[in-house]
Design a protein around this motif. Structure first.
Motif, PDB file in Angstrom:
ATOM      1  N   TYR A  80      -5.136 -37.532  -3.787  1.00 58.22           N
ATOM      2  CA  TYR A  80      -4.204 -36.973  -4.768  1.00 58.22           C
ATOM      3  C   TYR A  80      -4.780 -37.183  -6.160  1.00 58.22           C
ATOM      4  O   TYR A  80      -4.698 -38.272  -6.726  1.00 58.22           O
ATOM      5  N   GLU A  81      -5.391 -36.131  -6.691  1.00 58.42           N
ATOM      6  CA  GLU A  81      -5.980 -36.172  -8.032  1.00 58.42           C
ATOM      7  C   GLU A  81      -5.573 -34.901  -8.768  1.00 58.42           C
ATOM      8  O   GLU A  81      -6.373 -33.970  -8.922  1.00 58.42           O
ATOM      9  N   PRO A  82      -4.317 -34.821  -9.194  1.00 56.94           N
ATOM     10  CA  PRO A  82      -3.822 -33.595  -9.825  1.00 56.94           C
ATOM     11  C   PRO A  82      -4.587 -33.230 -11.088  1.00 56.94           C
ATOM     12  O   PRO A  82      -4.865 -34.087 -11.930  1.00 56.94           O
ATOM     13  N   VAL A  83      -4.961 -31.960 -11.209  1.00 50.82           N
ATOM     14  CA  VAL A  83      -5.621 -31.437 -12.395  1.00 50.82           C
ATOM     15  C   VAL A  83      -4.573 -30.689 -13.205  1.00 50.82           C
ATOM     16  O   VAL A  83      -4.020 -29.685 -12.742  1.00 50.82           O
ATOM     17  N   LEU A  84      -4.291 -31.170 -14.382  1.00 55.08           N
ATOM     18  CA  LEU A  84      -3.248 -30.593 -15.230  1.00 55.08           C
ATOM     19  C   LEU A  84      -3.865 -30.032 -16.502  1.00 55.08           C
ATOM     20  O   LEU A  84      -4.850 -30.566 -17.013  1.00 55.08           O
ATOM     21  N   VAL A 204       3.570 -28.945 -19.564  1.00 56.34           N
ATOM     22  CA  VAL A 204       2.683 -30.084 -19.779  1.00 56.34           C
ATOM     23  C   VAL A 204       2.334 -30.192 -21.261  1.00 56.34           C
ATOM     24  O   VAL A 204       1.811 -29.246 -21.854  1.00 56.34           O
ATOM     25  N   PRO A 207      -1.656 -33.972 -20.556  1.00 59.99           N
ATOM     26  CA  PRO A 207      -2.059 -34.067 -19.152  1.00 59.99           C
ATOM     27  C   PRO A 207      -2.297 -35.487 -18.661  1.00 59.99           C
ATOM     28  O   PRO A 207      -1.904 -35.821 -17.524  1.00 59.99           O
ATOM     29  N   GLU A 208      -2.912 -36.337 -19.464  1.00 62.93           N
ATOM     30  CA  GLU A 208      -3.203 -37.697 -19.008  1.00 62.93           C
ATOM     31  C   GLU A 208      -1.927 -38.506 -18.807  1.00 62.93           C
ATOM     32  O   GLU A 208      -1.797 -39.250 -17.824  1.00 62.93           O
ATOM     33  N   ARG A 211      -0.130 -37.210 -15.682  1.00 61.12           N
ATOM     34  CA  ARG A 211      -0.808 -37.656 -14.463  1.00 61.12           C
ATOM     35  C   ARG A 211      -0.436 -39.114 -14.164  1.00 61.12           C
ATOM     36  O   ARG A 211      -0.183 -39.477 -13.010  1.00 61.12           O
ATOM     37  N   LEU A 214       2.927 -39.178 -12.606  1.00 61.70           N
ATOM     38  CA  LEU A 214       2.902 -38.756 -11.205  1.00 61.70           C
ATOM     39  C   LEU A 214       2.483 -39.906 -10.300  1.00 61.70           C
ATOM     40  O   LEU A 214       2.926 -40.005  -9.157  1.00 61.70           O
ATOM     41  N   TYR A 215       1.618 -40.780 -10.813  1.00 65.23           N
ATOM     42  CA  TYR A 215       1.163 -41.936 -10.032  1.00 65.23           C
ATOM     43  C   TYR A 215       2.171 -43.088 -10.065  1.00 65.23           C
ATOM     44  O   TYR A 215       2.377 -43.758  -9.053  1.00 65.23           O
TER      45      TYR A 215
END
Length: 235
Positions: A80-84, A204, A207-208, A211, A214-215
């Motif tokens: 799970y490494e979402p790119v936003l 968004v 993004p950082e 993310r 999300l974690y």
């Protein structure tokens, strides 16, 4: 990080259903079996329970992939490494425990308050009333409207520091669900909290930070199935 789905194994649905433990604390303890760790290790996963065909299914985000507790369950995991991207719009779902802390002296944590009850008390105090039943004027909001407004404001405020902007017109908020359970082995300690399901669209803004949310999750009661922010791109 890993995104996983823990669900009954084919042909083992009845056995899995029999293992279903009632109450959020018992459920949390059961899920620990999928993330075996030394005693005292910090929790390193978020989860949310869904009912699929009347059977429990769990979505998790974790630092390591879970293992099935026994052969009545199966686990499907992927990295799970979402790119936003800045400015992109996402659909979201969130089961949250919306609370705020009261003011307290430096170095002391304020007490947590449910945002819907806090808003009720604020509105009553403005009108010099003590109970909700005393407010008989036609401008009294329904519980659904009060929940929508209080929880929407709570999420929008957190979005400012978690890297997203809520689209208010898209927001859908279910009525609060009350949870209560006596902790195993505790003579008098009783677990009580409220959960609310929210869904809608967000944009968004960082993004950082998003993310990281999300974690790490959003809000409190993360060990009890709240806080996992699920997102998907809008077509």
């Amino acid at each position: 990080m890993y995104f996983s789905r823990i669900s009954p194994a084919p042909g083992q649905e009845q056995r899995a259903a029999q293992q279903r433990l009632a109450g959020p604390y018992a459920e949390h303890q059961w899920l620990w079996r999928c993330f075996a760790a030394p005693a005292g290790a910090p929790r390193d996963f978020l989860f949310r329970r869904h009912l699929v065909g009347g059977l429990p299914c769990y979505y998790t985000v974790s630092t390591r992939p879970p293992l099935p507790p026994d052969d009545a369950w199966q686990v499907q995991s992927r990295p799970y490494e979402p790119v936003l991207e800045q400015g992109e719009r996402l659909a979201f779902e969130l089961r949250a425990n919306p609370t705020l802390r009261s003011a307290a002296p430096p170095g002391v944590k304020g007490k947590r308050h449910d945002v819907v009850m806090h808003e009720k008390k604020r509105l009553l105090a403005e009108r010099g009333l003590k109970t909700w039943a005393e407010w008989t004027a036609p401008d009294r909001p329904s519980l659904a409207d009060l929940t929508q407004q209080a929880c929407g404001r709570w999420l929008a405020q957190r979005g400012e520091r978690l890297g997203f902007a809520l689209e208010p017109d898209s927001l859908d908020v279910n009525l609060p669900q009350q949870h209560g359970e006596r902790k195993r082995g505790a003579a008098s300690a009783e677990l009580q909290f409220t959960s609310v399901d929210l869904s809608g669209h967000l944009r968004v803004t960082n993004p950082e930070r998003l993310r990281a949310a999300l974690y790490a999750g959003v809000g409190s009661a993360k060990s009890l199935g709240c806080g996992l922010l699920l997102v998907r791109r809008l077509g």
